[in-house]
Write a protein that holds these residues in place. Structure first.
Motif, PDB file in Angstrom:
ATOM      1  N   GLN A  38       0.611  -1.233   0.017  1.00  0.00           N
ATOM      2  CA  GLN A  38      -0.181  -0.014   0.107  1.00  0.00           C
ATOM      3  C   GLN A  38       0.854   1.291  -0.154  1.00  0.00           C
ATOM      4  O   GLN A  38       1.953   1.317   0.431  1.00  0.00           O
ATOM      5  CB  GLN A  38      -0.852   0.038   1.377  1.00  0.00           C
ATOM      6  N   LYS A  39       0.449   2.208  -0.576  1.00  0.00           N
ATOM      7  CA  LYS A  39       1.002   3.470  -0.534  1.00  0.00           C
ATOM      8  C   LYS A  39       0.345   4.193   0.749  1.00  0.00           C
ATOM      9  O   LYS A  39      -0.689   3.831   1.254  1.00  0.00           O
ATOM     10  CB  LYS A  39       0.553   4.418  -1.924  1.00  0.00           C
ATOM     11  N   GLN A  43      -7.019   4.890   0.814  1.00  0.00           N
ATOM     12  CA  GLN A  43      -7.051   4.254  -0.484  1.00  0.00           C
ATOM     13  C   GLN A  43      -8.392   3.939  -0.722  1.00  0.00           C
ATOM     14  O   GLN A  43      -9.357   3.643   0.164  1.00  0.00           O
ATOM     15  CB  GLN A  43      -6.262   2.816  -0.370  1.00  0.00           C
ATOM     16  N   GLN A 247       1.835   0.842   5.443  1.00  0.00           N
ATOM     17  CA  GLN A 247       2.198   1.884   4.690  1.00  0.00           C
ATOM     18  C   GLN A 247       3.238   2.545   5.380  1.00  0.00           C
ATOM     19  O   GLN A 247       3.953   2.984   4.365  1.00  0.00           O
ATOM     20  CB  GLN A 247       0.825   2.838   4.925  1.00  0.00           C
TER      21      GLN A 247
END
Length: 298
Positions: A38-39, A43, A247
């Motif tokens: 994940q960034k 999201q 993250q």
């Protein structure tokens, strides 16, 4: 919150290295649903709510449009941290006598952050206070599908929970168990007094049950964090419907200056601190993919 000081330890002339501590189990969710990259930040995950259906077409017949629908679910970031103070003398004693205090603190910080995934993702609580946090809007505890344990019929409760998952159109892929549930299964006996599930020992290291991946931890009931009793014994589900990922992760590191936790300047108080932090992204794609198993009302 008091800092750890060297007088908290009796240091004998001869010492066996290491510290004994009560075992703490980590996250069941991490074992049952693998992390996804994940960034950082919130999201949006697209969820197919109306899958396409094929059409039977006769020779030279016209083709109809295929209806398909999507919705989106949020995966929200949650930052968690552990900060522990101790005196400079503790560090000196640890270096000289090799007690293993600093390594133990760092290790337990990691365990605490791992357990936090369940405590937030299942119960919506702040692990430090044991109370529901306004920052967490949804947890697995919110599922409307629930099975109440009847007496000691632990396996029947699991079977009923799996049936609800299947009726909702999902596949029961895993089960998160409180140690009370896994131990209950291990002690079930038939009419002749023989154990029904002898292969699971006392159930504390159970990794599979009835074809489902199993994970055991007291984070399922959160009995060490929440008062009163949550009555939650287990969660059966299609666990890829629980989305999570790391993250950001900042490993345990030493802080020697400043006031990292509001308890005053470290240098003035002759103290140092260890801190570890993590940011989880957590989202539940569909609550209908999960069923709770709960204790009977007393």
């Amino acid at each position: 919150m008091a800092a750890l000081i060297s007088s908290d330890f009796e240091i004998p002339a001869e010492i066996s290295q290491g510290i004994f501590e009560k075992a703490q189990k980590g996250s069941t969710l991490a074992q049952l649903s693998g992390a996804r990259p994940q960034k950082f930040g919130k999201q949006q995950v697209w969820v197919l709510t109306s899958p396409p259906k094929a059409e039977l077409v006769g020779e030279a017949g016209q083709k109809s449009p295929t209806p398909t629908a999507y919705a989106h679910k949020a995966v929200n970031p949650f930052k968690l941290q552990v900060t522990m103070r101790f005196s400079q003398e503790v560090q000196w004693a640890d270096e000289d006598v090799q007690i293993g205090v600093l390594q133990d603190l760092a290790s337990n910080a990691s365990i605490a952050l791992g357990r936090a995934l369940d405590l937030v993702g299942i119960h919506k609580i702040n692990p430090l206070t044991g109370t529901v946090s306004s920052l967490v809007k949804e947890g697995l505890v919110d599922t409307k599908q629930s099975v109440q344990l009847a007496g000691t019929k632990y396996d029947e409760a699991i079977e009923a929970a799996a049936g609800m998952i299947i009726s909702s159109g999902y596949v029961p892929s895993g089960i998160a168990m409180d140690p009370t549930l896994s131990f209950g299964l291990s002690t079930m006996r038939d009419a002749n007094g023989r154990k029904i599930y002898p292969e699971i020992g006392f159930g504390q290291n159970l990794t599979n049950f009835a074809g489902m991946t199993a994970a055991v931890s007291d984070t399922v009931s959160a009995k060490n964090e929440i008062t009163p009793d949550t009555k939650l014994l287990g969660i059966v589900g299609q666990f890829d419907a629980f989305r999570w990922g790391v993250q950001r992760s900042i490993g345990a590191h030493l802080i020697e200056y400043g006031d990292p936790d509001g308890l005053g300047d470290l240098q003035r108080q002759n103290q140092i601190a260890i801190r570890a932090e993590i940011v989880y992204g957590i989202g539940i794609m569909d609550q209908a993919a999960f069923t709770k198993i709960v204790k009977a009302e007393e």
